[in-house]
Design a protein around this motif. Structure first.
Motif, PDB file in Angstrom:
ATOM      1  N   GLY A  73       0.777  -1.234   0.000  1.00  0.00           N
ATOM      2  CA  GLY A  73       0.000   0.000   0.000  1.00  0.00           C
ATOM      3  C   GLY A  73       0.802   1.274   0.000  1.00  0.00           C
ATOM      4  O   GLY A  73       0.246   2.356   0.219  1.00  0.00           O
ATOM      5  N   SER A  74       2.088   1.194  -0.277  1.00  0.00           N
ATOM      6  CA  SER A  74       2.906   2.405  -0.330  1.00  0.00           C
ATOM      7  C   SER A  74       4.249   2.108  -0.977  1.00  0.00           C
ATOM      8  O   SER A  74       4.725   0.965  -0.966  1.00  0.00           O
ATOM      9  CB  SER A  74       3.137   2.970   1.077  1.00  0.00           C
ATOM     10  N   SER A  75       4.838   3.162  -1.515  1.00  0.00           N
ATOM     11  CA  SER A  75       6.205   3.094  -2.011  1.00  0.00           C
ATOM     12  C   SER A  75       7.059   3.957  -1.096  1.00  0.00           C
ATOM     13  O   SER A  75       6.733   5.123  -0.860  1.00  0.00           O
ATOM     14  CB  SER A  75       6.273   3.621  -3.455  1.00  0.00           C
ATOM     15  N   THR A  76       8.125   3.390  -0.568  1.00  0.00           N
ATOM     16  CA  THR A  76       8.999   4.134   0.346  1.00  0.00           C
ATOM     17  C   THR A  76      10.423   4.155  -0.190  1.00  0.00           C
ATOM     18  O   THR A  76      10.840   3.260  -0.927  1.00  0.00           O
ATOM     19  CB  THR A  76       8.996   3.514   1.753  1.00  0.00           C
ATOM     20  N   ILE A  77      11.159   5.160   0.200  1.00  0.00           N
ATOM     21  CA  ILE A  77      12.519   5.320  -0.308  1.00  0.00           C
ATOM     22  C   ILE A  77      13.436   4.197   0.160  1.00  0.00           C
ATOM     23  O   ILE A  77      14.410   3.845  -0.505  1.00  0.00           O
ATOM     24  CB  ILE A  77      13.090   6.695   0.127  1.00  0.00           C
ATOM     25  N   ASP A  78      13.110   3.587   1.303  1.00  0.00           N
ATOM     26  CA  ASP A  78      13.972   2.540   1.865  1.00  0.00           C
ATOM     27  C   ASP A  78      13.460   1.132   1.594  1.00  0.00           C
ATOM     28  O   ASP A  78      13.970   0.176   2.167  1.00  0.00           O
ATOM     29  CB  ASP A  78      14.111   2.735   3.384  1.00  0.00           C
ATOM     30  N   MET A  79      12.454   0.981   0.727  1.00  0.00           N
ATOM     31  CA  MET A  79      11.874  -0.346   0.524  1.00  0.00           C
ATOM     32  C   MET A  79      12.851  -1.325  -0.113  1.00  0.00           C
ATOM     33  O   MET A  79      12.674  -2.534  -0.006  1.00  0.00           O
ATOM     34  CB  MET A  79      10.596  -0.251  -0.312  1.00  0.00           C
ATOM     35  N   GLY A  80      13.902  -0.818  -0.750  1.00  0.00           N
ATOM     36  CA  GLY A  80      14.877  -1.704  -1.372  1.00  0.00           C
ATOM     37  C   GLY A  80      16.102  -1.972  -0.524  1.00  0.00           C
ATOM     38  O   GLY A  80      17.007  -2.705  -0.952  1.00  0.00           O
ATOM     39  N   ARG A  81      16.138  -1.388   0.675  1.00  0.00           N
ATOM     40  CA  ARG A  81      17.326  -1.568   1.518  1.00  0.00           C
ATOM     41  C   ARG A  81      17.471  -3.032   1.927  1.00  0.00           C
ATOM     42  O   ARG A  81      16.564  -3.628   2.490  1.00  0.00           O
ATOM     43  CB  ARG A  81      17.230  -0.683   2.760  1.00  0.00           C
ATOM     44  N   GLY A  82      18.628  -3.600   1.641  1.00  0.00           N
ATOM     45  CA  GLY A  82      18.882  -5.002   1.960  1.00  0.00           C
ATOM     46  C   GLY A  82      18.291  -5.976   0.969  1.00  0.00           C
ATOM     47  O   GLY A  82      18.320  -7.192   1.198  1.00  0.00           O
ATOM     48  N   ALA A  83      17.764  -5.459  -0.164  1.00  0.00           N
ATOM     49  CA  ALA A  83      17.118  -6.338  -1.149  1.00  0.00           C
ATOM     50  C   ALA A  83      18.088  -7.355  -1.726  1.00  0.00           C
ATOM     51  O   ALA A  83      17.723  -8.508  -1.963  1.00  0.00           O
ATOM     52  CB  ALA A  83      16.493  -5.502  -2.269  1.00  0.00           C
ATOM     53  N   ILE A  84      19.331  -6.945  -1.937  1.00  0.00           N
ATOM     54  CA  ILE A  84      20.301  -7.850  -2.537  1.00  0.00           C
ATOM     55  C   ILE A  84      20.542  -9.054  -1.629  1.00  0.00           C
ATOM     56  O   ILE A  84      20.701 -10.188  -2.108  1.00  0.00           O
ATOM     57  CB  ILE A  84      21.639  -7.115  -2.831  1.00  0.00           C
ATOM     58  N   VAL A  85      20.533  -8.839  -0.317  1.00  0.00           N
ATOM     59  CA  VAL A  85      20.750  -9.941   0.627  1.00  0.00           C
ATOM     60  C   VAL A  85      19.574 -10.910   0.592  1.00  0.00           C
ATOM     61  O   VAL A  85      19.754 -12.135   0.577  1.00  0.00           O
ATOM     62  CB  VAL A  85      20.962  -9.392   2.054  1.00  0.00           C
ATOM     63  N   ILE A  86      18.347 -10.361   0.569  1.00  0.00           N
ATOM     64  CA  ILE A  86      17.160 -11.222   0.499  1.00  0.00           C
ATOM     65  C   ILE A  86      17.150 -11.993  -0.821  1.00  0.00           C
ATOM     66  O   ILE A  86      16.834 -13.189  -0.858  1.00  0.00           O
ATOM     67  CB  ILE A  86      15.873 -10.387   0.645  1.00  0.00           C
ATOM     68  N   GLY A  87      17.508 -11.303  -1.917  1.00  0.00           N
ATOM     69  CA  GLY A  87      17.555 -11.968  -3.219  1.00  0.00           C
ATOM     70  C   GLY A  87      18.559 -13.098  -3.249  1.00  0.00           C
ATOM     71  O   GLY A  87      18.271 -14.201  -3.731  1.00  0.00           O
ATOM     72  N   LEU A  88      19.758 -12.845  -2.709  1.00  0.00           N
ATOM     73  CA  LEU A  88      20.789 -13.891  -2.661  1.00  0.00           C
ATOM     74  C   LEU A  88      20.348 -15.040  -1.762  1.00  0.00           C
ATOM     75  O   LEU A  88      20.593 -16.207  -2.080  1.00  0.00           O
ATOM     76  CB  LEU A  88      22.104 -13.295  -2.147  1.00  0.00           C
ATOM     77  N   ALA A  89      19.699 -14.692  -0.644  1.00  0.00           N
ATOM     78  CA  ALA A  89      19.211 -15.743   0.254  1.00  0.00           C
ATOM     79  C   ALA A  89      18.224 -16.646  -0.471  1.00  0.00           C
ATOM     80  O   ALA A  89      18.297 -17.876  -0.367  1.00  0.00           O
ATOM     81  CB  ALA A  89      18.545 -15.113   1.485  1.00  0.00           C
ATOM     82  N   ALA A  90      17.293 -16.047  -1.223  1.00  0.00           N
ATOM     83  CA  ALA A  90      16.297 -16.828  -1.957  1.00  0.00           C
ATOM     84  C   ALA A  90      16.956 -17.717  -3.010  1.00  0.00           C
ATOM     85  O   ALA A  90      16.605 -18.890  -3.160  1.00  0.00           O
ATOM     86  CB  ALA A  90      15.276 -15.896  -2.613  1.00  0.00           C
ATOM     87  N   VAL A  91      17.918 -17.157  -3.745  1.00  0.00           N
ATOM     88  CA  VAL A  91      18.617 -17.926  -4.785  1.00  0.00           C
ATOM     89  C   VAL A  91      19.346 -19.114  -4.178  1.00  0.00           C
ATOM     90  O   VAL A  91      19.236 -20.254  -4.664  1.00  0.00           O
ATOM     91  CB  VAL A  91      19.608 -17.024  -5.552  1.00  0.00           C
ATOM     92  N   ILE A  92      20.078 -18.867  -3.111  1.00  0.00           N
ATOM     93  CA  ILE A  92      20.901 -19.915  -2.498  1.00  0.00           C
ATOM     94  C   ILE A  92      20.041 -20.981  -1.825  1.00  0.00           C
ATOM     95  O   ILE A  92      20.287 -22.190  -1.963  1.00  0.00           O
ATOM     96  CB  ILE A  92      21.881 -19.283  -1.492  1.00  0.00           C
ATOM     97  N   ILE A  93      19.006 -20.542  -1.091  1.00  0.00           N
ATOM     98  CA  ILE A  93      18.111 -21.507  -0.446  1.00  0.00           C
ATOM     99  C   ILE A  93      17.434 -22.387  -1.490  1.00  0.00           C
ATOM    100  O   ILE A  93      17.327 -23.607  -1.327  1.00  0.00           O
ATOM    101  CB  ILE A  93      17.055 -20.777   0.417  1.00  0.00           C
ATOM    102  N   GLY A  94      16.963 -21.767  -2.577  1.00  0.00           N
ATOM    103  CA  GLY A  94      16.323 -22.533  -3.648  1.00  0.00           C
ATOM    104  C   GLY A  94      17.256 -23.548  -4.269  1.00  0.00           C
ATOM    105  O   GLY A  94      16.857 -24.690  -4.560  1.00  0.00           O
ATOM    106  N   GLU A  95      18.521 -23.161  -4.476  1.00  0.00           N
ATOM    107  CA  GLU A  95      19.498 -24.087  -5.060  1.00  0.00           C
ATOM    108  C   GLU A  95      19.769 -25.267  -4.138  1.00  0.00           C
ATOM    109  O   GLU A  95      19.891 -26.405  -4.597  1.00  0.00           O
ATOM    110  CB  GLU A  95      20.795 -23.334  -5.365  1.00  0.00           C
ATOM    111  N   VAL A  96      19.865 -24.981  -2.859  1.00  0.00           N
ATOM    112  CA  VAL A  96      20.143 -26.063  -1.893  1.00  0.00           C
ATOM    113  C   VAL A  96      18.959 -27.024  -1.811  1.00  0.00           C
ATOM    114  O   VAL A  96      19.135 -28.246  -1.806  1.00  0.00           O
ATOM    115  CB  VAL A  96      20.458 -25.471  -0.503  1.00  0.00           C
ATOM    116  N   LEU A  97      17.743 -26.469  -1.775  1.00  0.00           N
ATOM    117  CA  LEU A  97      16.558 -27.319  -1.624  1.00  0.00           C
ATOM    118  C   LEU A  97      16.244 -28.108  -2.895  1.00  0.00           C
ATOM    119  O   LEU A  97      15.849 -29.273  -2.826  1.00  0.00           O
ATOM    120  CB  LEU A  97      15.352 -26.462  -1.233  1.00  0.00           C
ATOM    121  N   LEU A  98      16.400 -27.468  -4.062  1.00  0.00           N
ATOM    122  CA  LEU A  98      16.029 -28.118  -5.328  1.00  0.00           C
ATOM    123  C   LEU A  98      17.226 -28.673  -6.092  1.00  0.00           C
ATOM    124  O   LEU A  98      17.055 -29.304  -7.137  1.00  0.00           O
ATOM    125  CB  LEU A  98      15.272 -27.126  -6.225  1.00  0.00           C
TER     126      LEU A  98
END
Length: 319
Positions: free
Chosen positions: A218-243
């Motif tokens: 419900g909003s766009s904030t200037i800090d909504m992307g802070r730490g996005a790269i870490v979450i993205g890498l976490a998702a990529v790595i977790i997915g690779e390990v599980l699948l």
């Protein structure tokens, strides 16, 4: 019992957040795994996608068209990073940092467009007033307004399109560039163009996730992307390990969504245990470190087992 009940109640929200961040992780996957580049632009381009789409929607533009333009804005950010890297000779990681830094000011300007101040840190958008693609308000309802079916369809379409693209001549050139730049160049591939294209495609995906996230919350904030790269890498790595999908584009892309959902599920468990929200970044780092270490530990264990088996065989032969 209360803990289990609250955890179950949070599952629809976990799925919604996970599917959106899974799209973002696919953008990270393109640069991190396919192109073999560490691109930090995504912390800025995620917010750019949200800012552009919300601003245009608030000004009366169709939300789907606003989403498309937001993706183009994200691709423009990727283009700038690519130009810094290929035309200016700046290392890829530093190019991403420079673009991300510039996007902070640009995003403030975008969200403050038309205001006397000229900058704004937050843009709110209500699902009551605008026909948004997704909204967290309906995530627990059994109705057509529930965002989960829409997010599943969008995720499936994106995976299908990306798999098709990576099978084309242009997509194969991009994959070859990431696999071996020197060999690709020797085969006549324009590796600079492929790099720029990969960065544009990646940040376009990240901007798509940004616009969906802004609508969802419900909003766009200037800090909504802070730490996005870490979450993205976490998702990529977790997915690779599980699948076990490393090296396979289709499995890797699906793994991005699976990994993001698992990541947010773990975060929900942490929150339900009553741990301090200020420690979320710490837990994120620990989760990423753990899933990065698991393949290494498995490899070391396999080596030790083979070594022991070889020693036992030698002892039998000597006996």
């Amino acid at each position: 019992m209360d803990f289990l009940q609250s955890l179950i109640n949070s599952l629809p929200g976990v799925a919604g957040q996970g599917l959106i961040w899974g799209l973002m992780a696919m953008g990270v996957y393109i640069t991190y795994r396919v192109l073999d580049i560490a691109d930090l632009t995504v912390d800025g381009s995620l917010a750019t996608g949200g800012a552009v789409s919300v601003l245009l929607t608030l000004n009366g533009m169709n939300v789907w068209l606003a989403t498309l333009i937001a993706m183009l804005a994200g691709m423009l950010a990727g283009l700038i990073t690519g130009m810094f890297h290929t035309k200016c000779g700046i290392p890829a990681i530093l190019s991403g940092i420079l673009t991300q830094l510039a996007l902070y000011s640009i995003n403030l300007r975008i969200m403050g467009w038309g205001t006397s101040a000229g900058t704004q840190a937050t843009l709110a958008i209500r699902v009551d007033n605008y026909d948004l693609i997704v909204s967290s308000r309906y995530v627990r309802e059994l109705s057509l307004s529930n965002p989960l079916p829409v997010l599943v369809i969008i995720t499936a379409v994106v995976i299908a399109v990306l798999c098709w693209y990576f099978g084309t001549e242009s997509g194969s050139a991009l994959r070859a560039t990431g696999a071996n730049r020197q060999m690709s160049r020797a085969q006549g591939v324009n590796t600079a163009s492929a790099t720029v294209l990969g960065l544009m495609l990646s940040n376009g995906m990240v901007a798509l996730a940004g616009t969906l996230l802004a609508q969802y919350q419900g909003s766009s904030t200037i800090d909504m992307g802070r730490g996005a790269i870490v979450i993205g890498l976490a998702a990529v790595i977790i997915g690779e390990v599980l699948l076990r999908g490393r090296g396979k584009v289709f499995t890797g892309l699906i793994g991005c969504s699976v990994g993001a959902i698992v990541y947010y599920f773990v975060i929900q468990i942490v929150l339900r245990l009553g741990l301090d929200t200020n420690d979320l970044k710490l837990f994120t780092a620990l989760i990423v470190a753990l899933f990065l270490a698991i393949p290494y530990w498995k490899g070391q264990l396999s080596i030790r087992r083979r070594s022991r088996a070889s020693q036992a065989k030698e002892e039998q032969n000597n006996a």
